[in-house]
Design a protein around this motif. Structure first.
Motif, short mmCIF file in Angstrom:
data_model
loop_
_atom_site.label_atom_id
_atom_site.label_comp_id
_atom_site.label_asym_id
_atom_site.label_seq_id
_atom_site.Cartn_x
_atom_site.Cartn_y
_atom_site.Cartn_z
N ALA A 1 0.83 -1.21 0.00
CA ALA A 1 0.00 0.00 0.00
C ALA A 1 0.86 1.26 0.00
O ALA A 1 0.63 2.20 -0.77
N SER A 2 1.88 1.28 0.84
CA SER A 2 2.77 2.45 0.89
C SER A 2 3.58 2.57 -0.40
O SER A 2 3.84 3.68 -0.87
N LYS B 1 2.05 11.46 -10.34
CA LYS B 1 1.25 12.68 -10.40
C LYS B 1 2.12 13.93 -10.55
O LYS B 1 1.72 14.92 -11.17
N TRP C 1 2.17 6.49 -6.96
CA TRP C 1 1.13 7.40 -7.46
C TRP C 1 1.52 8.85 -7.27
O TRP C 1 1.31 9.69 -8.15
N ARG C 2 2.10 9.20 -6.13
CA ARG C 2 2.52 10.58 -5.87
C ARG C 2 3.63 11.01 -6.84
O ARG C 2 3.63 12.14 -7.34
N ASP D 1 1.22 3.97 -3.03
CA ASP D 1 0.95 5.39 -2.77
C ASP D 1 2.13 6.26 -3.18
O ASP D 1 1.96 7.33 -3.78
#
Length: 273
Positions: free
Chosen positions: A29-30, A40, A36-37, A33
């Motif tokens: 999960a980390s 982006k 994704w950051r 994330d």
């Protein structure tokens, strides 16, 4: 969490998939994330670069490899075990002949596997049999590679030593894996230890599965025509791929399934029947 996975799981199995869900879940999960950051923030700038079409092509290949990793390859265990028995029987016979030949030159070999140790081979060929060395390693040692041993016979003095020639042929053979030519102890060590044993340990048994999916892209949901896909029960081999794992940019895998010899490759069967 990553350090905990590395200490408890990765050193033993070399596979993060064997980690417990309580550890692997937060880690993935980390990791997702963070990816994704980063995407982006940097994707808009990267789309203006010339290499962006190449990245898109890589991502299409990654989807194919990821699906292959999840689905796996069906392996006929009976064929695999049969081939292992045949190769072990041939390797044991060749090792007995090798030890008999060493007894004639009055030298012992205390090896556990089939391939003799490099230092023992150097001592046998260059000290006991007094062959003239032709190739050295980068560290300055006498080379016992296949190239170094085959080049020994370019020297006329070395070519007269029939005992040494017979020993070298027993070690490196006179052909590659999968050929009809005679294999050497190194070939059997690689076939049995590197491929057969490790491949057998990584097989995972799965029950018969049946689901509805697209017959074109094998995905759900999809606008194409649906069909029933059946995965038969059996032992599956799920490799790990990497498109950016090698410095040369080539496709790499763990284990190196691209070099599986033809004599073992026949154990892989299709699941579409």
């Amino acid at each position: 969490k990553k350090g905990l996975i590395t200490k408890q799981v990765y050193k033993k199995s070399k596979d993060y998939g064997n980690a417990p869900a309580s550890i692997l879940g937060p880690y993935c999960a980390s990791d997702g994330d963070a990816g994704w950051r980063l995407a982006k923030k940097y994707v808009p700038a990267a789309q203006k670069q010339k290499w962006w079409p190449l990245f898109q092509m890589y991502m299409k290949a990654e989807r194919v490899l990821a699906r292959n990793t999840v689905e796996g390859w069906l392996v006929d265990v009976k064929v695999l075990d049969k081939k292992q028995k045949v190769l072990v029987r041939e390797a044991e016979a060749l090792k007995r002949d090798f030890l008999t030949t060493l007894g004639r030159v009055k030298m012992r070999f205390e090896g556990r596997g089939y391939e003799p140790h490099e230092e023992d081979l150097r001592r046998l060929l260059f000290r006991r049999l007094r062959l003239r060395p032709k190739v050295w390693t980068d560290s300055g040692k006498l080379s016992t590679s296949a190239k170094g041993l085959t080049q020994l016979w370019r020297d006329k003095k070395n070519a007269r030593n029939e005992a040494a020639r017979k020993i070298v042929e027993m070690v490196i053979g006179n052909g590659k894996e999968g050929d009809d030519k005679k294999l050497g102890l190194r070939n059997y060590e690689k076939l049995i230890g590197t491929y057969l044993v490790k491949l057998r340990d990584r097989l995972v048994y799965r029950e018969r599965r049946e689901f509805r999916a697209c017959e074109v892209c094998h995905s759900v949901p999809c606008s194409h025509r649906k069909t029933t896909i059946v995965w038969p029960a059996g032992h599956y081999f799920c490799p790990g791929y990497s498109l950016a794992g090698a410095k040369t940019g080539r496709l790499s895998s763990r284990p190196n399934i691209q070099n599986i010899p033809p004599v073992i490759r026949t154990a892989f069967v299709t699941r579409f029947r």
